[in-house]
Design a protein around this motif. Structure first.
Motif, PDB file in Angstrom:
ATOM      1  N   VAL A   1     -27.656  15.858  -4.462  1.00 33.64           N
ATOM      2  CA  VAL A   1     -26.269  15.479  -4.661  1.00 33.64           C
ATOM      3  C   VAL A   1     -25.598  16.560  -5.496  1.00 33.64           C
ATOM      4  N   GLN A   2     -24.361  16.890  -5.127  1.00 35.12           N
ATOM      5  CA  GLN A   2     -23.584  17.868  -5.895  1.00 35.12           C
ATOM      6  C   GLN A   2     -22.445  17.151  -6.584  1.00 35.12           C
ATOM      7  N   LEU A   3     -22.147  17.593  -7.809  1.00 27.88           N
ATOM      8  CA  LEU A   3     -21.187  16.884  -8.648  1.00 27.88           C
ATOM      9  C   LEU A   3     -20.087  17.824  -9.121  1.00 27.88           C
ATOM     10  N   VAL A   4     -18.863  17.303  -9.188  1.00 26.24           N
ATOM     11  CA  VAL A   4     -17.726  18.065  -9.701  1.00 26.24           C
ATOM     12  C   VAL A   4     -16.938  17.177 -10.652  1.00 26.24           C
ATOM     13  N   GLU A   5     -16.784  17.658 -11.891  1.00 26.83           N
ATOM     14  CA  GLU A   5     -16.023  16.915 -12.889  1.00 26.83           C
ATOM     15  C   GLU A   5     -14.572  17.380 -12.900  1.00 26.83           C
ATOM     16  N   SER A   6     -13.688  16.494 -13.320  1.00 28.45           N
ATOM     17  CA  SER A   6     -12.289  16.841 -13.526  1.00 28.45           C
ATOM     18  C   SER A   6     -11.693  15.870 -14.533  1.00 28.45           C
ATOM     19  N   GLY A   7     -10.478  16.202 -14.991  1.00 30.47           N
ATOM     20  CA  GLY A   7      -9.762  15.296 -15.872  1.00 30.47           C
ATOM     21  C   GLY A   7      -9.725  15.716 -17.326  1.00 30.47           C
ATOM     22  N   GLY A   8     -10.425  16.793 -17.661  1.00 32.55           N
ATOM     23  CA  GLY A   8     -10.400  17.246 -19.041  1.00 32.55           C
ATOM     24  C   GLY A   8      -9.053  17.834 -19.410  1.00 32.55           C
ATOM     25  N   GLY A   9      -8.872  18.107 -20.690  1.00 29.33           N
ATOM     26  CA  GLY A   9      -7.618  18.683 -21.140  1.00 29.33           C
ATOM     27  C   GLY A   9      -7.467  18.558 -22.632  1.00 29.33           C
ATOM     28  N   LEU A  10      -6.228  18.760 -23.078  1.00 29.74           N
ATOM     29  CA  LEU A  10      -5.895  18.689 -24.499  1.00 29.74           C
ATOM     30  C   LEU A  10      -5.210  17.366 -24.790  1.00 29.74           C
ATOM     31  N   VAL A  11      -5.675  16.684 -25.818  1.00 32.40           N
ATOM     32  CA  VAL A  11      -5.101  15.394 -26.178  1.00 32.40           C
ATOM     33  C   VAL A  11      -5.086  15.278 -27.694  1.00 32.40           C
ATOM     34  N   GLN A  12      -4.142  14.535 -28.214  1.00 31.17           N
ATOM     35  CA  GLN A  12      -4.083  14.316 -29.659  1.00 31.17           C
ATOM     36  C   GLN A  12      -5.097  13.254 -30.072  1.00 31.17           C
ATOM     37  N   ALA A  13      -5.538  13.343 -31.296  1.00 29.78           N
ATOM     38  CA  ALA A  13      -6.441  12.328 -31.832  1.00 29.78           C
ATOM     39  C   ALA A  13      -5.802  10.949 -31.692  1.00 29.78           C
ATOM     40  N   GLY A  14      -6.615   9.986 -31.283  1.00 25.88           N
ATOM     41  CA  GLY A  14      -6.112   8.638 -31.033  1.00 25.88           C
ATOM     42  C   GLY A  14      -5.703   8.403 -29.596  1.00 25.88           C
ATOM     43  N   GLY A  15      -5.603   9.482 -28.823  1.00 26.16           N
ATOM     44  CA  GLY A  15      -5.188   9.366 -27.435  1.00 26.16           C
ATOM     45  C   GLY A  15      -6.336   9.052 -26.490  1.00 26.16           C
ATOM     46  N   SER A  16      -6.027   9.093 -25.202  1.00 23.91           N
ATOM     47  CA  SER A  16      -6.994   8.726 -24.154  1.00 23.91           C
ATOM     48  C   SER A  16      -7.025   9.776 -23.052  1.00 23.91           C
ATOM     49  N   LEU A  17      -8.162   9.841 -22.392  1.00 27.36           N
ATOM     50  CA  LEU A  17      -8.330  10.653 -21.193  1.00 27.36           C
ATOM     51  C   LEU A  17      -9.272   9.916 -20.259  1.00 27.36           C
ATOM     52  N   ARG A  18      -9.121  10.180 -18.962  1.00 26.01           N
ATOM     53  CA  ARG A  18     -10.084   9.663 -17.999  1.00 26.01           C
ATOM     54  C   ARG A  18     -10.674  10.823 -17.230  1.00 26.01           C
ATOM     55  N   LEU A  19     -11.974  10.960 -17.304  1.00 30.07           N
ATOM     56  CA  LEU A  19     -12.688  11.983 -16.548  1.00 30.07           C
ATOM     57  C   LEU A  19     -13.203  11.392 -15.238  1.00 30.07           C
ATOM     58  N   TRP A 117     -26.487  18.501 -11.826  1.00 29.81           N
ATOM     59  CA  TRP A 117     -25.435  18.623 -12.832  1.00 29.81           C
ATOM     60  C   TRP A 117     -24.163  19.208 -12.246  1.00 29.81           C
ATOM     61  N   GLY A 118     -23.039  18.755 -12.783  1.00 28.90           N
ATOM     62  CA  GLY A 118     -21.779  19.414 -12.509  1.00 28.90           C
ATOM     63  C   GLY A 118     -21.603  20.606 -13.434  1.00 28.90           C
ATOM     64  N   HIS A 119     -20.463  21.267 -13.316  1.00 29.43           N
ATOM     65  CA  HIS A 119     -20.206  22.477 -14.097  1.00 29.43           C
ATOM     66  C   HIS A 119     -19.472  22.186 -15.401  1.00 29.43           C
ATOM     67  N   GLY A 120     -19.036  20.966 -15.586  1.00 31.09           N
ATOM     68  CA  GLY A 120     -18.425  20.580 -16.847  1.00 31.09           C
ATOM     69  C   GLY A 120     -16.915  20.654 -16.842  1.00 31.09           C
ATOM     70  N   THR A 121     -16.319  19.893 -17.743  1.00 32.90           N
ATOM     71  CA  THR A 121     -14.868  19.922 -17.950  1.00 32.90           C
ATOM     72  C   THR A 121     -14.603  19.866 -19.444  1.00 32.90           C
ATOM     73  N   GLN A 122     -13.698  20.709 -19.899  1.00 28.85           N
ATOM     74  CA  GLN A 122     -13.428  20.834 -21.345  1.00 28.85           C
ATOM     75  C   GLN A 122     -12.473  19.726 -21.813  1.00 28.85           C
ATOM     76  N   VAL A 123     -12.847  19.088 -22.904  1.00 31.44           N
ATOM     77  CA  VAL A 123     -11.972  18.126 -23.580  1.00 31.44           C
ATOM     78  C   VAL A 123     -11.729  18.642 -24.986  1.00 31.44           C
ATOM     79  N   THR A 124     -10.476  18.778 -25.335  1.00 32.25           N
ATOM     80  CA  THR A 124     -10.107  19.245 -26.665  1.00 32.25           C
ATOM     81  C   THR A 124      -9.206  18.210 -27.307  1.00 32.25           C
ATOM     82  N   VAL A 125      -9.620  17.743 -28.489  1.00 32.97           N
ATOM     83  CA  VAL A 125      -8.857  16.743 -29.221  1.00 32.97           C
ATOM     84  C   VAL A 125      -8.278  17.417 -30.459  1.00 32.97           C
ATOM     85  N   SER A 126      -6.972  17.400 -30.555  1.00 33.01           N
ATOM     86  CA  SER A 126      -6.319  18.013 -31.708  1.00 33.01           C
ATOM     87  C   SER A 126      -6.148  16.981 -32.814  1.00 33.01           C
ATOM     88  N   SER A 127      -6.341  17.441 -34.024  1.00 32.97           N
ATOM     89  CA  SER A 127      -6.266  16.510 -35.169  1.00 32.97           C
ATOM     90  C   SER A 127      -4.843  16.410 -35.692  1.00 32.97           C
TER      91      SER A 127
END
Length: 127
Positions: A1-19, A117-127
């Motif tokens: 099985v091959q996997l691809v992630e998406s949905g990462g990004g920049l979000v403020q602390a307290g926020g939400s994301l869906r990968l 494994w997928g290749h990963g998606t970056q999630v950055t949470v700003s304080s």
């Protein structure tokens, strides 16, 4: 099985994301899917949560109550809903697959057995 992630990004602390983790080439419903993350400067990918082929869910203490894993077999997709994000959640997030042998214990114990494994998606949470 091959996997691809998406949905990462920049979000403020307290926020939400869906990968999302989309699978191809294989019978998706036969696999347990896990979400992992690799923190900055570290080689190890730590397990966060797993959903079994039967839909059972397992969470590491660090994310229990904040993150929710789910799957839609019709779309060959696993989701990770991340709420109340913290600065320390900043990381590269990976999904991985394990052919499900219907383990009777916690799937978190099978961390080392995930082998696609997928290749990963970056999630950055700003304080």
């Amino acid at each position: 099985v091959q996997l691809v992630e998406s949905g990462g990004g920049l979000v403020q602390a307290g926020g939400s994301l869906r990968l999302s983790c989309v699978a191809s080439e294989g019978t998706f419903a036969d696999y347990a899917i896990g979400w992992f993350r690799q923190d900055p400067g570290k080689e190890h990918k730590g397990i966060l949560c797993v959903i079994s082929s039967a839909g059972g869910t397992f969470y590491a203490k660090s994310v229990k109550g904040r993150f929710t894993i789910s799957r839609d077999n019709a779309k060959n997709t696993v989701y990770l809903q991340m709420n109340t994000l913290k600065f320390e959640d900043t990381s590269v997030y990976y999904c991985a697959a394990l052919k499900d042998g219907h383990y009777s214990g916690s799937y978190l114990d099978l961390e080392a057995d995930f082998d696609s494994w997928g290749h990963g998606t970056q999630v950055t949470v700003s304080s």
